[in-house]
Design a protein around this motif. Structure first.
Motif, PDB file in Angstrom:
ATOM      1  N   ALA A   1     -18.347  -9.059 -19.698  1.00  0.00           N
ATOM      2  CA  ALA A   1     -19.505  -8.394 -20.305  1.00  0.00           C
ATOM      3  C   ALA A   1     -19.761  -8.885 -21.733  1.00  0.00           C
ATOM      4  CB  ALA A   1     -19.284  -6.883 -20.310  1.00  0.00           C
ATOM      5  N   GLU A   2     -18.692  -9.134 -22.482  1.00  0.00           N
ATOM      6  CA  GLU A   2     -18.856  -9.485 -23.901  1.00  0.00           C
ATOM      7  C   GLU A   2     -19.229 -10.972 -24.035  1.00  0.00           C
ATOM      8  OE1 GLU A   2     -17.961 -10.875 -27.722  1.00  0.00           O
ATOM      9  OE2 GLU A   2     -16.449 -11.241 -26.166  1.00  0.00           O
ATOM     10  N   GLN A   3     -20.112 -11.277 -25.007  1.00  0.00           N
ATOM     11  CA  GLN A   3     -20.709 -12.620 -25.081  1.00  0.00           C
ATOM     12  C   GLN A   3     -19.687 -13.746 -25.260  1.00  0.00           C
ATOM     13  OE1 GLN A   3     -23.282 -14.424 -28.446  1.00  0.00           O
ATOM     14  NE2 GLN A   3     -24.719 -13.473 -27.037  1.00  0.00           N
ATOM     15  N   GLN A   4     -18.799 -13.635 -26.271  1.00  0.00           N
ATOM     16  CA  GLN A   4     -17.862 -14.740 -26.512  1.00  0.00           C
ATOM     17  C   GLN A   4     -16.874 -14.889 -25.352  1.00  0.00           C
ATOM     18  OE1 GLN A   4     -17.901 -17.258 -28.976  1.00  0.00           O
ATOM     19  NE2 GLN A   4     -19.946 -16.382 -29.169  1.00  0.00           N
ATOM     20  N   ALA A   5     -16.504 -13.770 -24.731  1.00  0.00           N
ATOM     21  CA  ALA A   5     -15.626 -13.853 -23.552  1.00  0.00           C
ATOM     22  C   ALA A   5     -16.345 -14.567 -22.408  1.00  0.00           C
ATOM     23  CB  ALA A   5     -15.204 -12.445 -23.122  1.00  0.00           C
ATOM     24  N   ALA A   6     -17.665 -14.335 -22.290  1.00  0.00           N
ATOM     25  CA  ALA A   6     -18.450 -15.009 -21.246  1.00  0.00           C
ATOM     26  C   ALA A   6     -18.478 -16.516 -21.498  1.00  0.00           C
ATOM     27  CB  ALA A   6     -19.872 -14.451 -21.218  1.00  0.00           C
ATOM     28  N   CYS A   7     -18.612 -16.913 -22.789  1.00  0.00           N
ATOM     29  CA  CYS A   7     -18.624 -18.347 -23.134  1.00  0.00           C
ATOM     30  C   CYS A   7     -17.294 -19.000 -22.748  1.00  0.00           C
ATOM     31  CB  CYS A   7     -18.855 -18.541 -24.629  1.00  0.00           C
ATOM     32  SG  CYS A   7     -20.447 -17.950 -25.210  1.00  0.00           S
ATOM     33  N   LEU A   8     -16.189 -18.310 -23.067  1.00  0.00           N
ATOM     34  CA  LEU A   8     -14.873 -18.876 -22.750  1.00  0.00           C
ATOM     35  C   LEU A   8     -14.666 -18.953 -21.233  1.00  0.00           C
ATOM     36  CD1 LEU A   8     -12.627 -17.173 -25.481  1.00  0.00           C
ATOM     37  CD2 LEU A   8     -13.730 -19.433 -25.521  1.00  0.00           C
ATOM     38  N   ALA A   9     -15.152 -17.932 -20.528  1.00  0.00           N
ATOM     39  CA  ALA A   9     -15.039 -17.949 -19.057  1.00  0.00           C
ATOM     40  C   ALA A   9     -15.843 -19.114 -18.483  1.00  0.00           C
ATOM     41  CB  ALA A   9     -15.531 -16.620 -18.484  1.00  0.00           C
ATOM     42  N   LEU A  10     -16.988 -19.413 -19.108  1.00  0.00           N
ATOM     43  CA  LEU A  10     -17.819 -20.531 -18.651  1.00  0.00           C
ATOM     44  C   LEU A  10     -17.082 -21.856 -18.849  1.00  0.00           C
ATOM     45  CD1 LEU A  10     -20.655 -21.569 -17.741  1.00  0.00           C
ATOM     46  CD2 LEU A  10     -21.261 -21.665 -20.170  1.00  0.00           C
ATOM     47  N   ALA A  11     -16.500 -22.045 -20.048  1.00  0.00           N
ATOM     48  CA  ALA A  11     -15.741 -23.281 -20.321  1.00  0.00           C
ATOM     49  C   ALA A  11     -14.592 -23.422 -19.322  1.00  0.00           C
ATOM     50  CB  ALA A  11     -15.208 -23.259 -21.755  1.00  0.00           C
ATOM     51  N   ASP A  12     -13.875 -22.314 -19.084  1.00  0.00           N
ATOM     52  CA  ASP A  12     -12.748 -22.350 -18.139  1.00  0.00           C
ATOM     53  C   ASP A  12     -13.233 -22.693 -16.727  1.00  0.00           C
ATOM     54  OD1 ASP A  12     -11.129 -21.622 -20.222  1.00  0.00           O
ATOM     55  OD2 ASP A  12     -10.882 -19.524 -19.593  1.00  0.00           O
ATOM     56  N   ALA A  13     -14.382 -22.128 -16.332  1.00  0.00           N
ATOM     57  CA  ALA A  13     -14.871 -22.306 -14.952  1.00  0.00           C
ATOM     58  C   ALA A  13     -15.273 -23.755 -14.689  1.00  0.00           C
ATOM     59  CB  ALA A  13     -16.053 -21.366 -14.692  1.00  0.00           C
TER      60      ALA A  13
END
Ligand SMILES: [Fe+2]
Length: 383
Positions: A314-326
């Motif tokens: 839900a949180e923006q920076q966590a979403a960015c990190l999840a995107l990089a990981d994915a």
């Protein structure tokens, strides 16, 4: 707000086994003599055969120039130009990867405007009209079939001549999955990673705007879903077609908004060790997303929600990190090395890589302007 002036003057034909449509289009253009630009590998695989037969059936005479090397040189362009001057074509047909299509664009420019390739370095404006060029890519990566860029190496100095000419964009892009079914696995992966990074960089580049973001987002989604499919089943026509579409959409997007830091760093890797372009940009993508996230988190969050759906934090920076990981997880699962050490780079080479990356034109379009110290930290995270 980024202002823009959008003009797209080309046709895109998306069709499996598109040889007859292509010959028909060339016939409608009034072309009775066509110069086919390709390479020996394409001819060896017989990929141009059906196209030549379809052209012959239309009564169109064809001369073949097949001497294009990977990273085409001014010598390749001059050789193709000599044949073109003798044959006097009314149109050109390029069948091949980005190298072939760039070479076809270069031959077209020199044939109609004279001079040598180095006269055309940098952005071009005006000049004599070019012949219609029809471009059928056999790899899904560069998007050269819809881009104004062409990259030719000087045979003597080995310097790269980058030309940007909106008139050099092919009049017709033919996206025919049958031309890409036999592309070997690693070439497929590297091209697919290049297309993926084009989408990511075009989406967040300083020059991005609603059109580039729409094209780039669709492209990123297509690569994320279809690159694993073509790696598993190379003969999957639908997935190959989706990869050609992805490369094409991203090519349009980055022609309008340009690229970013993944390309700057990747060019440094390629210059130092000859790392293939698509592999090099793919290796940099995750680290660049993490670096850029503090300044373009909303953009990456949008991509993350699109790709990851309910799995997106839900949180923006966590979403960015999840995107990089994915995206890294996807690329690693398909065979991309996990760190630069696996490509035989050493941490002692970081200062040289940083210096080279800072010299690249693409860096000025990256949403976050890095210092040398920040690039050093970024590269350290890639070991
Ligand atoms: Fe690229």
């Amino acid at each position: 707000m980024n202002t823009f002036d959008l003009q797209m003057d080309f046709r895109v034909v998306f069709k499996d086994q598109a040889q007859e449509s292509t010959a028909g289009l060339l016939g409608q253009m009034g072309a009775q003599r066509v110069l086919l630009v390709t390479d020996a590998g394409i001819q060896g695989a017989g990929l141009d055969q059906a196209y030549r037969e379809a052209l012959a059936a239309q009564g169109i005479e064809v001369a073949v120039f097949n001497d294009v090397e990977p990273n085409p040189t001014t010598a390749n362009v001059e050789a193709g130009l000599a044949l073109a001057k003798e044959f006097k074509p009314q149109a050109l047909l390029g069948i091949g990867g980005g190298s072939v299509l760039d070479c076809a664009k270069a031959i077209n420019i020199l044939l109609n405007r004279g001079g040598k390739m180095s006269d055309y370095a940098g952005p071009q404006q005006g000049g004599a009209a070019l012949l219609p060029l029809v471009a059928a890519p056999t790899t899904a990566g560069t998007g050269s079939e819809v881009s104004p860029f062409l990259l030719i190496s000087d045979s003597e100095t080995h310097a790269k001549i980058v030309c940007k000419d909106w008139q050099a964009i092919p009049k017709v892009a033919v996206l025919d999955p049958s031309l890409s079914l036999t592309l070997p696995p690693m070439a497929t992966l590297f091209a697919g990673l290049d297309a993926l990074v084009h989408g990511f960089e075009a989406y967040v580049a300083k020059g991005s705007q609603p059109y580039t973001q729409a094209l780039a987002l669709k492209s990123i989604g297509l690569v994320y879903q279809n690159l694993p499919k073509v790696m598993e089943t190379p003969s999957d026509v639908e997935a190959r077609g989706n990869m050609l579409l992805a490369s094409n959409l991203a090519g349009m997007a980055f022609a309008l908004s340009y690229l970013g830091l993944s390309h700057s760093l990747a060019n440094a890797l390629t210059k130092m060790k000859g790392t293939p372009h698509g592999l090099a940009v793919g290796m940099m993508l995750g680290a660049v997303i993490r670096f850029n996230a503090p300044v373009c988190g909303a953009d990456y969050e949008h991509i993350a929600r699109y790709l990851l759906g309910e799995g997106c934090p839900a949180e923006q920076q966590a979403a960015c990190l999840a995107l990089a990981d994915a995206v890294e997880k996807m690329a690693h699962s398909l065979g991309m090395p996990k760190n630069l050490g696996e490509l035989e780079f050493q941490e002692s080479q970081i200062p040289e890589l940083v210096e080279e990356a800072l010299r690249q034109a693409t860096i000025q379009f990256n949403p976050r302007t890095p210092t040398a110290e920040e690039l050093t930290t970024l590269l350290e995270s890639c070991f």
